[in-house]
Scaffold this motif. Structure first.
Motif, PDB file in Angstrom:
ATOM      1  N   ASP A 239      10.575   4.065  -4.331  1.00 38.94           N
ATOM      2  CA  ASP A 239       9.143   4.684  -4.131  1.00 38.94           C
ATOM      3  C   ASP A 239       8.054   4.931  -5.153  1.00 38.94           C
ATOM      4  O   ASP A 239       7.225   5.609  -4.925  1.00 38.94           O
ATOM      5  CB  ASP A 239       9.241   5.706  -3.102  1.00 38.94           C
TER       6      ASP A 239
ATOM      7  N   GLU B 236       6.889  -1.274 -10.788  1.00 36.98           N
ATOM      8  CA  GLU B 236       7.779  -0.809  -9.809  1.00 36.98           C
ATOM      9  C   GLU B 236       9.178  -0.230 -10.471  1.00 36.98           C
ATOM     10  O   GLU B 236       9.697  -1.013 -11.132  1.00 36.98           O
ATOM     11  CB  GLU B 236       8.350  -1.727  -8.775  1.00 36.98           C
TER      12      GLU B 236
ATOM     13  N   VAL C   9       5.321  -0.154  -0.367  1.00 35.28           N
ATOM     14  CA  VAL C   9       5.274   0.014  -1.887  1.00 35.28           C
ATOM     15  C   VAL C   9       4.319  -1.157  -2.447  1.00 35.28           C
ATOM     16  O   VAL C   9       3.387  -1.011  -3.363  1.00 35.28           O
ATOM     17  CB  VAL C   9       6.560   0.131  -2.533  1.00 35.28           C
TER      18      VAL C   9
END
Length: 346
Positions: free
Chosen positions: A94, A88, A64
């Motif tokens: 993910d 994120e 990631v």
């Protein structure tokens, strides 16, 4: 105040949804006015893009952190002069989130107009450029290189090839025409390719056209959550019953580190082909896709061919059934054309 008009339904659909969302339980809990406010807010949100664009990282091929860095660089190329962050997700490891900026209320509208169909318009709100098949009409003398204002014909009443349109249209932003009007509406039939390159969209959302295609999958958050809830484990045998176009299928395979077996089914051949293409693109080898009706996937009799459907009872460790749905709320929509029979059929 909403930038776009709230979503409009056919009368019978509106009446049905009103009963659902203005029910006695909600009114008792919140009061009549607050229940009404929540319903009207929902109708408004359905016609606007989400606050974030969500993309799933193909963790089978890269981390990631690595993909986040690559995506940040790509977005800066698109949004020259703007430093749009790539975030994120706090709970879904993910998932990367890109803020959608807008609405931009100070854009100047140009005299030359391009009218696009509703579906094309919704794609533009999510960051797409305008491709030729989506163009319904243009002003009389539009040629390649012209600055144009793009509008969505949300009611589908503009006639193809019209030189002007005074019906209900919603401003989507400005772009540069890549093609002459005559080429768009030539007798040779609809052309393919880029028609309008959007340079000032009302909502600034990144385009993912050929952006890191092996590393990213454009996927709405509810779809991503489903695979995490199923929680597949490496080495298991998983059945995805209504799998096309393969977003959840490939996610399941990635969560399993491509170890085990994911059986994907859909009853439409072209959609099964798309599943296979996505699996190949993302380099996931544990996926096997079959053209098959999920309602006939169970067999109590043993067969010689044990690779494909139908399957014996208890053949799988986990099963995902993402049944066909209306898709309402998956993308911004200002005029919902489905009938009540179609809506309730899901």
């Amino acid at each position: 105040m909403s930038f776009f008009p709230k979503i409009a339904f056919q009368y019978e659909v509106e009446e049905y949804l009103t009963k659902v969302f203005r029910n006695n339980e909600l009114i008792t809990a919140l009061g009549t006015q607050e229940a009404e406010n929540k319903y009207q807010s929902l109708l408004s949100h359905l016609s606007h893009p989400p606050a974030f664009t969500s993309v799933r990282v193909n963790t089978h091929l890269a981390s990631v952190k690595h993909v986040k860095k690559l995506l940040f660089e790509e977005i800066q190329k698109q949004f020259k002069g703007l430093r749009v962050p790539v975030l994120e997700h706090p709970k879904l490891q993910d998932i990367l989130l890109i803020p959608v900026l807008g609405p931009r209320r100070d854009l100047k509208k140009h005299a030359a107009e391009v009218i696009v169909g509703a579906q094309c318009g919704y794609a533009v709100l999510r960051g797409a450029h305008v491709y030729v098949p989506g163009i319904v009409s243009t002003s009389r003398f539009v040629k390649a290189g012209d600055l144009v204002s793009v509008y969505s014909d949300i009611e589908g009443k503009c006639k193809r090839g019209a030189k002007e349109f005074d019906g209900v249209k919603v401003f989507l932003g400005n772009g540069i025409s890549e093609i002459n009007r005559g080429e768009i509406f030539s007798s040779g039939g609809p052309l393919k390719g880029l028609g309008i390159r959007m340079i000032e969209p009302v909502y600034l959302s990144p385009s993912f056209d050929n952006v890191l295609p092996r590393h990213l999958f454009l996927q709405n958050l509810p779809s991503v959550v489903v695979s995490h809830v199923l929680n597949p484990q490496p080495g298991e045998k998983i059945l995805d019953m209504c799998a096309a176009p393969g977003g959840k299928t490939t996610h399941l395979a990635a969560l399993m580190h491509d170890q085990g077996e994911v059986i994907a089914m859909d009853k439409i051949a072209n959609k099964v082909k798309k599943i296979k293409q996505n699996a190949e693109l993302l380099q996931l080898n544990c996926i096997k896709a079959f053209c098959y009706d999920g309602t006939k996937a169970l067999s109590v009799e043993k067969r010689e061919d044990k690779q494909g459907p139908p399957f014996l009872p208890e053949s799988f460790d986990r099963i995902l059934l993402d049944a066909p749905c209306s898709g309402m709320g998956q993308r911004p929509n200002m005029a919902y054309s489905s009938t009540l029979k179609e809506v309730t059929s899901y």
